[in-house]
Motif scaffolding. Structure first.
Motif, short mmCIF file in Angstrom:
data_model
loop_
_atom_site.label_atom_id
_atom_site.label_comp_id
_atom_site.label_asym_id
_atom_site.label_seq_id
_atom_site.Cartn_x
_atom_site.Cartn_y
_atom_site.Cartn_z
N CYS A 1 15.44 -5.91 -52.90
CA CYS A 1 15.86 -6.54 -51.65
C CYS A 1 15.82 -8.05 -51.83
N HIS B 1 13.04 -1.20 -53.92
CA HIS B 1 12.79 -0.15 -52.93
C HIS B 1 13.49 1.13 -53.37
N CYS C 1 6.24 -4.87 -48.16
CA CYS C 1 7.21 -5.85 -48.66
C CYS C 1 7.57 -6.81 -47.53
N CYS D 1 10.26 -7.88 -46.57
CA CYS D 1 11.51 -7.61 -45.85
C CYS D 1 11.30 -6.65 -44.68
N ARG E 1 10.92 -3.32 -44.94
CA ARG E 1 11.25 -1.92 -45.27
C ARG E 1 9.95 -1.18 -45.58
ZN ZN Z 1 11.74 -5.51 -49.54
#
Ligand code: ZN
Ligand code: AMP
Length: 436
Positions: A251, A258, A313, A315, A317
């Motif tokens: 990502c 991921h 993470c 991000c 996710r």
């Molecule tokens: Zn991520």
């Protein structure tokens, strides 16, 4: 940093909800596996007659592993779980080293695959404003078509240039202001070294990022590509048995890949053994399909060596990550009794200044001893014709490799572009040792 997402709900599912989904889908997978000539007797043998015989996700451990040879044995129809009228596409492996393998897809299978690729594309920050040149081979190899449909779904402008023909690739890149490419790392290094001499300086291109995978490459090569091309490179992992690209993807945080756990149950195993491993332990990645109708696969041993990571993470996710693939369990070379992975060689040499785009490992015998020669292309700007600087580079590479590998290789330096380039996956190892 949060997102962006293609399917935020799915990509950020709470772990508990994700596990509940996995159990439901696992039962659907077992149901369709029970409909195949290959799995039916194998599932009956471990006492699984109905999908409900799996009471919890951990019951997966009761099921047998599937290996590549099983796919060969089941070829061509032993693993087909739907009537042929429902099949809309199939991909086979090349079969150059024996019986091929085949994966069938229904329309729903292709839609699910496309969704995973779309998520990955958005996750890297690409959008419908991007011009996407897909330099992976189209055809039975899944790299081309896999990214193609995902990119169209997101709305990128796709140039299906396929692999090879570097001058044409560069011309397309310049004329259509390509911003994103998809290629193997070895081909990207070749493309980069060809740009300037072929009359396409970096400033003439609008490139800003690349999806790169299909073969193992080191962190050093990753960084080298980013620096030489002045772009961001996103690692992309997949294998035909699990559809193709889109299984795991970096990502925007670029902190491992991921792996989409709503589409695959992820396990780790000791290579060659029936023993599972925990997170953070290096081993072989084992995957079970959760969203595939036509060719369900249970506990497939990918042969790929990695580490599973469950830390959060940036991000947002919730799907766990796998580390860069270190190679395949069966890639390991034994040189005078020492175990060596080609990736170790790559990691040691590709970060050195003066080293160019390509390398190869050549093994043969001298008397009863193995002899290892590493052929290395030098960088175009390091090719001054000064013998002493070439000698220095040769010694540096030999000493670096000796300390990493505990084997002393010969180093052969080649001029830029002097080693063969393959359009698909690079052939890094030439083993000419006589078979015992
Ligand atoms: Zn991520
Ligand atoms: P294929 O089924 O021909 O597409 O080959 C799949 C294999 O390519 C995987 O099992 C891996 O060994 C390798 N591979 C694919 N993507 C990557 C990646 N990003 N890093 C390392 N190896 C990869």
């Amino acid at each position: 940093m949060h997102g962006p997402f293609w399917n935020e709900e799915r990509e950020t599912l709470e772990r508990e909800a994700l596990r509940a989904w996995q159990l439901k889908q696992l039962r659907a997978t077992v149901k369709s596996a029970l409909g195949t000539p290959f799995y039916r007797p194998r599932l009956h043998a471990v006492g699984v007659q109905h999908p409900e015989d799996l009471c919890a996700l951990d019951d997966l451990e009761k099921l047998p592993y599937t290996v590549k040879d099983d796919l060969r044995e089941a070829y061509p129809e032993g693993l087909l779980a739907v009537p042929i009228e429902q099949v809309v596409r199939l991909h086979t492996s090349s079969g150059t080293t024996g019986t091929p393998t085949v994966i069938y897809h229904t329309q729903a299978d292709l839609d699910a695959w496309t969704e995973l690729v779309a998520r990955a594309i958005i996750g890297c920050g690409a959008t419908s404003s991007d011009i996407f040149q897909n330099m992976m081979g189209y055809g039975l190899f899944t790299g081309g078509l896999g990214l193609h449909y995902g990119a169209e779904r997101v709305g990128l402008a796709v140039i299906p240039s396929s692999s090879g023909n570097t001058s044409r690739q560069l011309r397309l890149m310049r004329d259509f202001k390509t911003t994103v490419i998809h290629a193997t790392p070895s081909y990207m290094l070749h493309l980069q070294s060809y740009m300037e001499p072929a009359g396409y300086p970096r400033e003439s291109l609008a490139l800003r990022c690349a999806f790169t995978g299909a073969e193992a490459y080191s962190e050093a090569t990753h960084r080298k590509l980013e620096a030489l091309m002045d772009i961001r490179v996103f690692n992309s992992y997949g294998l035909s048995e699990m559809n193709g690209p889109g299984v795991a993807f970096e990502c925007a945080a670029q902190d491992d890949m991921h792996i989409w756990e709503d589409a695959y149950v992820v396990e780790m195993a000791v290579p060659g053994q029936d023993r599972t491993l925990d997170e953070e332990q290096e081993g072989e990645l084992v995957l079970t399909t959760l969203c595939r109708q036509a060719t369900p696969l249970l506990r497939y041993r990918t042969g790929d060596l990695t580490v599973l990571r469950g830390t959060p993470c940036a991000c947002g996710r919730t799907h766990r990550r796998i580390a860069r693939i270190r190679g395949r369990a069966d890639d390991m070379l034994i040189v005078n009794g020492v175990n060596i992975y080609p990736q170790q060689v790559e990691a040691a040499i590709m970060g050195q200044s003066g080293v160019g785009a390509n390398y190869q490992i050549h093994l043969n015998k001298k008397g009863s001893l193995d002899r290892m020669t590493v052929r290395v292309e030098i960088a175009a700007d390091g090719f001054t014709g000064d013998i002493r600087s070439l000698e220095r580079l040769r010694h540096l590479l030999r000493d670096t490799l000796r300390s990493v590998l505990l084997v002393t290789p010969e180093i052969e330096l080649h001029e830029p572009g002097g080693l063969p380039v393959s359009e698909g996956k690079a052939q890094r190892v030439l083993d000419d040792r006589p078979r015992a």
